[in-house]
Design an enzyme around this catalytic site. Structure first.
Site, mmCIF file in Angstrom:
data_model
loop_
_atom_site.group_PDB
_atom_site.id
_atom_site.type_symbol
_atom_site.label_atom_id
_atom_site.label_comp_id
_atom_site.label_asym_id
_atom_site.label_seq_id
_atom_site.Cartn_x
_atom_site.Cartn_y
_atom_site.Cartn_z
ATOM 1 N N GLU A 1 -7.992 -4.442 -9.152
ATOM 2 C CA GLU A 1 -7.440 -5.179 -8.057
ATOM 3 C C GLU A 1 -6.492 -6.182 -8.614
ATOM 4 O O GLU A 1 -7.130 -7.077 -9.250
ATOM 5 C CB GLU A 1 -8.654 -5.649 -7.317
ATOM 6 C CG GLU A 1 -9.661 -4.600 -6.467
ATOM 7 C CD GLU A 1 -8.592 -4.175 -5.136
ATOM 8 O OE1 GLU A 1 -7.851 -4.934 -4.675
ATOM 9 O OE2 GLU A 1 -9.190 -3.295 -4.556
ATOM 10 N N HIS B 1 -3.611 3.092 -5.435
ATOM 11 C CA HIS B 1 -4.357 3.715 -4.197
ATOM 12 C C HIS B 1 -3.539 4.531 -3.166
ATOM 13 O O HIS B 1 -4.260 5.275 -2.708
ATOM 14 C CB HIS B 1 -4.973 2.369 -3.547
ATOM 15 C CG HIS B 1 -6.274 2.558 -2.958
ATOM 16 N ND1 HIS B 1 -6.846 1.544 -2.172
ATOM 17 C CD2 HIS B 1 -6.938 3.694 -2.502
ATOM 18 C CE1 HIS B 1 -7.794 1.979 -1.724
ATOM 19 N NE2 HIS B 1 -8.131 3.339 -1.770
ATOM 20 N N ASP C 1 -1.217 0.275 -0.933
ATOM 21 C CA ASP C 1 -1.257 -0.617 -2.029
ATOM 22 C C ASP C 1 -1.373 0.177 -3.402
ATOM 23 O O ASP C 1 -2.047 1.368 -3.420
ATOM 24 C CB ASP C 1 -2.520 -1.391 -1.889
ATOM 25 C CG ASP C 1 -4.098 -0.883 -2.157
ATOM 26 O OD1 ASP C 1 -4.125 0.223 -1.289
ATOM 27 O OD2 ASP C 1 -4.460 -1.030 -2.952
HETATM 28 ZN ZN LIG Z 1 -6.775 -0.434 -2.613
#
Ligand SMILES: [Zn+2]
Length: 286
Positions: A150, A188, A198
């Site tokens: 992330e 993603h 994203d």
């Molecule tokens: Zn994501």
């Protein structure tokens, strides 16, 4: 009179200062508790998982039961994909909290902040909860085979140099350690068309591919590509890995990754050429 007002304002200021300190301490102790609780729960869960691996549960297909004879030759399975996300949150601290709290039911193996700080939140060998309902090619459970990274980003700001630099360093280490092929580093949005967007169009996929992580097409050939009348963009998208059950969504995810200056749900001539070049690129990899 002036002296009294001065004393009163002095005490009011002191009181406000004390109140702010108290609130800050309270926030600090609360967040400390969240991470302590999360650490405790992590250990407990890892222990339970370890215990469940100590025995082979006699399984069955239909009614036929299996015999159990333990072999001593094994290790844990390794990840084979890396999924890149942006957090869509305001700060790294907010993301840490989200992943530490049980009620959110989401997590990721790594979080990389704007300043490049890397924080690991799950052992690489654990199944994180970052991909959700997703597919890539024939893989139908990305969480089981991937590491989630992330990037702290609100979805509208550019990714910082420090963040991308340290992401590249992390990718180098992870791909070497687990022998992850470069085409298995994806976003993603790639694995969840129509559901996720994203990392954003500002994510530098091309730069990353130039460093050897993820794939890109040969831009020098773009002008010379001829689109054959038999060219089927649906087939090409599927060949790359996209879920084409909703073609418009697949096109959107593809453009977000490979033609970020023109993100839409329709394919342009340039997009078709990119698809053809990507197919060529993948064929050279296999
Ligand atoms: Zn994501």
């Amino acid at each position: 009179m002036k002296h009294k007002t001065f004393i009163a304002s002095y005490y009011i200021k002191k009181l406000i200062f004390l109140l702010i300190t108290l609130v800050l301490l309270l926030i600090l102790s609360c967040s400390k508790n969240i991470y302590q609780e999360s650490k405790k729960a992590y250990k407990k869960q890892a222990k339970t998982l370890g215990k469940s691996l100590r025995y082979i549960q006699p399984d069955s297909i239909n009614t036929q039961a299996f015999n159990v004879i333990e072999s001593q030759n094994f290790s844990l399975r390794k990840p084979n994909f890396i999924i890149i996300h942006h957090t869509d949150q305001e700060s790294c601290e907010q993301t840490y909290r989200t992943f530490a709290l049980q009620r959110t039911q989401v997590s990721s193996h790594y979080v990389i902040c704007d300043d490049g700080t890397i924080t690991q939140m799950l052992n690489d060998l654990l199944r994180g909860w970052h991909a959700g309902n997703s597919t890539w090619g024939n893989v139908t459970d990305l969480n089981s085979v991937s590491i989630g990274i992330e990037l702290d980003n609100d979805g509208e700001e550019p990714f910082s140099y420090a963040q991308i630099n340290n992401l590249t360093w992390l990718l180098k280490n992870l791909t070497e350690k687990y022998k992850i092929p470069k085409q298995n580093i994806i976003g993603h949005a790639d694995i969840a068309p129509g559901r996720k967007v994203d990392p954003s169009a500002l994510f530098p996929w091309k730069t990353l591919a130039e460093s050897g992580y993820g794939i890109w097409y040969d831009e020098t050939k773009l002008d010379s590509v001829v689109i054959d009348s038999a060219f089927n963009p649906k087939k090409a998208l599927k060949f790359i890995g996209y879920n084409i059950s909703n073609l418009e969504n697949a096109i959107y995810s593809f453009k977000l990754h490979f033609n970020p200056s023109d993100v839409s749900k329709t394919l342009s001539e340039k997009d078709k050429k990119i698809l053809i070049l990507l197919e060529d690129e993948i064929l050279t990899l296999k």
